[in-house]
Design an enzyme around this catalytic site. Structure first.
Site, PDB file in Angstrom:
ATOM      1  N   LYS A  76       0.856  -1.194   0.000  1.00 15.74           N
ATOM      2  CA  LYS A  76       0.000   0.000   0.000  1.00 15.74           C
ATOM      3  C   LYS A  76       0.883   1.232   0.000  1.00 15.74           C
ATOM      4  O   LYS A  76       2.029   1.184   0.472  1.00 15.74           O
ATOM      5  CB  LYS A  76      -0.881   0.029   1.255  1.00 15.74           C
TER       6      LYS A  76
HETATM    7  N1  GLU Z   1      -7.401   0.153  -3.235  1.00 10.85           N
HETATM    8  C1  GLU Z   1      -8.123  -1.040  -3.533  1.00 10.85           C
HETATM    9  C2  GLU Z   1      -8.166  -1.943  -2.308  1.00 10.85           C
HETATM   10  O1  GLU Z   1      -8.010  -1.489  -1.202  1.00 10.85           O
HETATM   11  C3  GLU Z   1      -7.631  -1.730  -4.783  1.00 10.85           C
HETATM   12  C4  GLU Z   1      -6.190  -2.165  -4.739  1.00 10.85           C
HETATM   13  C5  GLU Z   1      -5.676  -2.713  -6.071  1.00 10.85           C
HETATM   14  O2  GLU Z   1      -6.415  -2.800  -7.024  1.00 10.85           O
HETATM   15  O3  GLU Z   1      -4.483  -3.055  -6.105  1.00 10.85           O
HETATM   16  O4  GLU Z   1      -8.456  -3.094  -2.407  1.00 10.85           O
END
Ligand code: GLU
Length: 434
Positions: A120
């Protein structure tokens, strides 16, 4: 189905006020420890992120002054594959929040069984106070700062809170310039013209719809008689509300940072979406459709509804408001919206919670499809994407549901057991270098 886990107790010494997202994620993890036979050493690996990078991001503002922002990229685990997870732009970002979100991504990718680890990123900023040019320079400089970590086979960012396809386009362009070659698979959630996937923008909301419909069916509830409140009207909440209302559910509560609204006869979601598209900051503030009354934001969570979809930020459902929640089912659209204390209270009251690491996985599943298409240079039709997304969400829900029934545990505990065991197995099979 047990909504309550007999084994669940809070870790000693942790009280509500001390909870930060990373402590919360570790509490959730530690609560399933005794339900698995993961060796102690492997468990210690699972409790820590592999790598955390903090970067300074100087940005020249439109008036010529320089402001320096702070950003993070955390790679929680690469045991099952390249790290995967979004980037958020928000004033409340902290390293502990990004670590927690990277951990949740790890368990989420394992629950839906796609070949990724978890990561993240985040930048401490308020994008509403940046001009378009400043936002672009911030994004490009942040991309350069984390460039040594990201990569198609290494770590693949995506959109999250306050980031969108335009920002992903800037990331892929900057990364392409820095690497000297096209790298479409280095980030997902791009515009279609830049190698994005049809259906990606709607995918998290669509996944929530699939899961909600399936759970209602399992509980013998009729979707056309279901009243739903949705907290958060961003990419996740707005699409979930739109798709669920198309299925016949009545969306009776909506909120975002600017305010909360109640409409007992059911919102006309297309009308709300039109309003938001033209409103300052794309917010709900001032919406006054037929039969709509403004309520205080905290009341949204305690409206008399059948299903509650928290689709905003972490730690919204807490020990302070859990006993007032009237929904029978909570489908988590956000990451980490329910604290472990609230989980216990809701479990005692037999409220079913479909956990974030299952219910909001549609986004990353579709990101996986986008990445596959980028690597193969072969785009799919939207129908194929949506059909495969439905299959994966259904299969994952079935697996989590069966485990929960078999072991008489909650859906969250079952999802954690399933996801964490998969990551632990990969970590064990890899062995420890050197
Ligand atoms: N931000 C989204 C999540 O928390 C998508 C993450 C992604 O597609 O890599 O799942």
């Amino acid at each position: 189905m047990a909504t309550q886990d007999k084994t669940k107790t809070l870790a000693p010494g942790i009280t509500q006020t001390q909870i930060n997202p990373y402590a919360m994620m570790l509490q959730q993890l530690d609560m399933v420890r005794e339900l698995t036979d993961i060796p102690a050493g492997i468990w210690e690996i699972l409790r820590r992120p592999e790598k955390s990078l903090e970067v300074s991001i100087p940005v020249t503002k439109d008036d010529g002054s320089v402001e320096v922002f702070t950003g993070y990229r955390v790679q929680y685990s690469s045991a099952r594959g390249p790290c995967k997870g979004g980037i958020r732009f928000h004033p409340g970002v902290t390293l502990d929040e990004v670590k927690a979100l990277a951990g949740w991504m790890t368990w989420k990718c394992a629950v839906v069984n796609i070949p990724y680890g978890g990561g993240k990123g985040g930048v401490i900023c308020d994008p509403t106070r940046l001009t378009h040019g400043e936002l672009e320079r911030l994004t490009r400089r942040f991309t350069a700062a984390i460039f040594s970590l990201i990569g198609t086979r290494r770590d693949i960012p995506a959109p999250d809170v306050n980031t969108n396809s335009e920002i992903m386009n800037w990331i892929v362009d900057t990364a392409g310039l820095l690497s000297g070659e096209a790298v479409p698979g280095i980030v997902t959630g791009k515009s279609l013209e830049m190698g994005g996937a049809l259906g990606r923008r709607e995918a998290t909301g669509r996944g929530i719809m699939f899961v909600t419909l399936s759970v209602l069916q399992r509980l013998g509830l009729d979707v056309t008689k279901t009243r739903i409140a949705v907290q958060g009207f961003g990419n996740v909440g707005s699409i979930a509300a739109q798709l669920l209302s198309k299925q016949g559910a009545k969306i009776v509560g909506l909120s975002d940072v600017s305010g909360a609204y109640h409409c007992p006869r059911g919102f006309d979601i297309d009308d709300v979406l039109r309003y938001v598209a033209g409103s300052p900051g794309h917010l709900l503030a001032g919406y006054n459709g037929h039969g709509v009354e403004e309520i205080k934001s905290p009341e949204l969570l305690t409206l008399d509804v059948d299903v509650l979809v928290p689709a905003a930020l972490e730690a919204q459902i807490t020990a302070g408001n859990a006993s007032g929640i009237r929904a029978k089912v909570i489908v988590e659209g956000a990451n980490g919206p329910t604290t472990p204390e609230a989980d216990l209270i809701l479990g005692e009251r037999d409220v079913m919670i479909v956990p974030d690491i299952l219910s909001n996985a549609g986004g990353v599943v579709c990101s996986y499809f986008e990445w596959v298409q980028n690597i193969q240079c072969y785009p799919w039709e939207e129908d194929e994407t949506n059909q495969r997304l439905g299959q994966i969400m259904q299969r994952s829900l079935n697996e989590v549901w069966s485990l929960a029934e078999k072991r008489e545990i909650s859906l969250r505990t079952a999802a954690f057991v399933l996801g964490v065991e998969r990551v632990a197995t990969a970590a064990r099979l890899r062995g420890i270098f050197p």
